[in-house]
Enzyme design. Structure first.
Site, short mmCIF file in Angstrom:
data_model
loop_
_atom_site.label_atom_id
_atom_site.label_comp_id
_atom_site.label_asym_id
_atom_site.label_seq_id
_atom_site.Cartn_x
_atom_site.Cartn_y
_atom_site.Cartn_z
N CYS A 77 0.97 -1.03 0.00
CA CYS A 77 0.03 -0.15 0.04
C CYS A 77 0.88 1.34 -0.07
O CYS A 77 1.34 1.54 -0.93
CB CYS A 77 -1.16 -0.02 1.21
SG CYS A 77 -2.39 0.76 0.80
N HIS B 93 -3.75 -4.78 0.55
CA HIS B 93 -3.14 -5.25 1.71
C HIS B 93 -3.18 -6.85 1.71
O HIS B 93 -4.11 -7.62 2.00
CB HIS B 93 -4.06 -4.90 2.81
CG HIS B 93 -3.62 -3.50 3.12
ND1 HIS B 93 -2.61 -2.91 3.84
CD2 HIS B 93 -4.16 -2.26 2.69
CE1 HIS B 93 -2.58 -1.80 3.93
NE2 HIS B 93 -3.69 -1.39 3.34
N GLU C 249 -1.76 -8.93 3.25
CA GLU C 249 -1.61 -9.68 4.57
C GLU C 249 -2.70 -10.02 5.19
O GLU C 249 -3.00 -10.92 5.94
CB GLU C 249 -0.95 -8.51 5.56
CG GLU C 249 -1.67 -7.37 6.11
CD GLU C 249 -1.56 -6.07 4.93
OE1 GLU C 249 -0.95 -6.24 3.94
OE2 GLU C 249 -1.53 -4.94 5.40
N1 GLN Z 1 -1.94 6.69 2.74
C1 GLN Z 1 -2.00 5.95 1.64
C2 GLN Z 1 -3.54 6.19 1.06
O1 GLN Z 1 -4.37 6.56 1.78
C3 GLN Z 1 -1.86 4.41 1.69
C4 GLN Z 1 -2.86 3.99 2.74
C5 GLN Z 1 -2.32 2.46 3.30
O2 GLN Z 1 -1.22 2.27 3.32
N2 GLN Z 1 -3.26 1.75 3.74
O3 GLN Z 1 -3.69 5.80 -0.08
#
Ligand code: GLN
Length: 539
Positions: A387, A516, A518
């Site tokens: 992410c 994600h 995970e």
């Molecule tokens: N801050 C970034 C976004 O909002 C990544 C979010 C995250 O890593 N979950 O796109």
């Protein structure tokens, strides 16, 4: 079909592992051939966990259907090897919201809507609904908080009402804590006795007491608790600290817990099978080889405990992948701000087999993370970005390979001339109007993989589905430029064209994913990308 319910409530203090206890009891019942689902109740007024600070509350666990839930939901999914949805999660805010909506829609048909019974009735409706959808033989319901506090009283009231309606099919487990004061060196049962009485005063009597503590509980104390709390000795379960949470199902089974539960529910005994689970749990202590992974991020001032709670699914996914390769894992937290104050210290990354940058938000420590990614790219250290870790890999590439030295994500620099990570008009509107709750790109989306790439080989599939939680996106205006220089776009959302995966050519492993992964990893079926990352790290 007969449905059974097991409510798990906490006594004495929070943070003693009610979630893992709930998941473990679910696991041992599942190992006896029952279908099991689990529900988490959070007493907060927040509608979901998405608006809570992970430092205080732990990880926000995202379900397939895009609910932002409590980290315990992740434990349930990992232990029960099942996908849960938002139906399995509720908060005070969510319950009230539904009751108020129903009232506005005249669904109470002119009645006076009251806290009791309408709130507990809505809680019961939700529990039964989740049970029906999962077709569960047994539903584990974890009530957050501790007995005796004001916040979770209406949930206990719901549990009491369910027991009143169907006493044979509702059981209660009290998870308590037995301290061993240093100056006494003896395990004390009194707080648990008081917790039992407090629970009794809510009209609930525990069928089981799970006794958490630093040590095993001895026989005299088990007998004492049995008599004083009015619970059979075989229903007093000792749960000392163990090296791994995955040891807990076997620990419970060694005390015959599932047999006692089956008896109480009048279910015919069935064979149990925890062999593969136990083999998985044994790898960390039995394996000879160690893989050393560094997790680079901003350091939370409250220390390791907070870190491991905020990133629990990432940690568990790394462990599962290492154990899948039959190696043990050493995980180090690396504070990215160190690389900002002392740029030379970046060489310490050399001592790792692989570096992971997990998801995150905000500005602090970002330049340090970018420096770490650059090091991994240039020095060919295996890198896995999740992410924010993917977005920042794109920023790093734009700056140091495309030569766009001020490229950034607009999350950090709104006015950057090279917004390689940008924001969609819908998200911009959300931000401008302060609409933050549940408005990110959330839940499972499809992703089409580019054939022949490392990513496609790892997944052995052409279309995959992964869970998301982010507001910002890769800016497709830069797609051709990064690909030309070797950062390949290897996964794209088929409907929207949004970039989901980037992968560097001519590198042992350099992959960034917008989602994600995970959240989909399970101890018995590690995630393919985590497995591929660990494989590269082992080389
Ligand atoms: N801050 C970034 C976004 O909002 C990544 C979010 C995250 O890593 N979950 O796109």
């Amino acid at each position: 079909m007969k449905h059974r319910y097991i409510f798990v409530v906490g006594g004495v203090m929070s943070g003693v592992g009610k979630g893992v206890t709930t998941a473990s009891i679910g696991k041992i019942l599942q190992s006896r051939g029952l279908s099991v689902t689990a529900i988490k109740i959070d007493p907060y007024v927040n509608v979901d966990a998405g608006t809570m600070n992970p430092v205080e509350h732990g990880e926000v666990f995202v379900t397939d259907d895009g609910d932002e839930t409590d980290q315990d939901m992740g434990n349930y999914e990992r232990f029960l090897e099942t996908d849960l949805t938002g139906i399995n999660y509720m908060t005070t805010g969510r319950v009230y919201q539904t009751v108020i909506e129903k009232e506005r829609n005249l669904e109470y048909k002119g009645k006076c809507v009251e806290v009791v019974p309408h709130i507990p009735l809505e809680v019961i409706r939700r529990i039964k609904n989740a049970t029906q959808i999962a077709k569960a033989d047994v539903t584990m319901v974890e009530v957050g908080g501790t007995v005796g506090e004001y916040q979770n009283i209406l949930f206990l009231e719901a549990a009491r009402m369910m027991h009143l309606e169907d006493p044979e099919n509702v059981l209660f487990v009290l998870v308590s804590y037995l301290p061993v004061p240093k100056h006494l060196g003896e395990m004390k049962t009194k707080p648990t006795q008081y917790a039992t009485r407090t629970l009794n005063s809510a009209g609930i009597h525990p069928d089981f007491i799970v006794c958490r503590g630093e040590q095993f509980m001895d026989k005299p104390r088990r007998e004492k608790l049995s008599v004083f709390c009015n619970v059979k000795p075989e229903a007093v379960i000792t749960a000392p600290d163990v090296p791994s949470i995955y040891d807990i199902p076997a620990l419970f089974e060694s005390q015959g817990l599932s047999t006692t539960i089956l008896k109480k529910f009048r279910i015919k005994p069935r064979a149990t099978d925890l062999r593969t689970w136990k083999a998985m749990a044994a790898v960390q202590s039995a394996a000879k080889r160690t893989v050393k992974i560094g997790v680079v991020g901003k350091y939370f001032a409250t220390g390791d405990y907070t870190l491991s709670d905020s990133y629990i699914s990432v940690i568990e996914a790394l462990k599962a992948a290492a154990w899948g390769h039959k190696v043990k894992i050493q995980l180090d937290w690396i504070n990215s701000e160190d690389f900002e104050t002392n740029p030379k210290s970046i060489v310490r990354l050399k001592s790792y087999d692989g570096i992971l940058v997990p998801g995150g938000f905000g500005t602090r420590g970002i330049e340090g993370i970018i420096a770490a990614i650059r090091y991994c790219r240039e020095k060919k250290v295996p890198y896995f970005g999740l992410c924010y870790g993917m977005q920042l890999a794109c920023v790093e590439f734009a700056r140091h390979v495309l030569g766009k030295t001020t490229a950034h994500t607009v999350e950090v620099d709104e006015a950057t001339i090279d917004p390689i990570i940008h924001v969609s008009p819908i998200q911009l509107k959300n931000i401008r109007e302060n609409r933050y709750g549940g408005t990110m790109r959330l839940g499972a989306f499809d992703c089409k993989l580019k054939p022949g790439t490392r990513t496609a080989k790892a997944y052995r599939a052409s279309i995959i589905s992964e869970r998301h939680r982010h507001r910002y996106e890769f800016n497709n205006d830069y797609a051709a430029a990064i690909e030309k220089k070797g950062l390949m776009i290897t996964g794209v959302n088929p409907g929207s064209g949004l970039v989901e995966i980037v992968e560097l050519k001519n590198h042992p492993f350099f992959i960034g994913v917008q989602f994600h992964p995970e959240f989909r990893s399970r101890p018995l079926s590690p995630h393919p990308l985590f497995k591929a990352f660990i494989a590269a790290a082992l080389k």
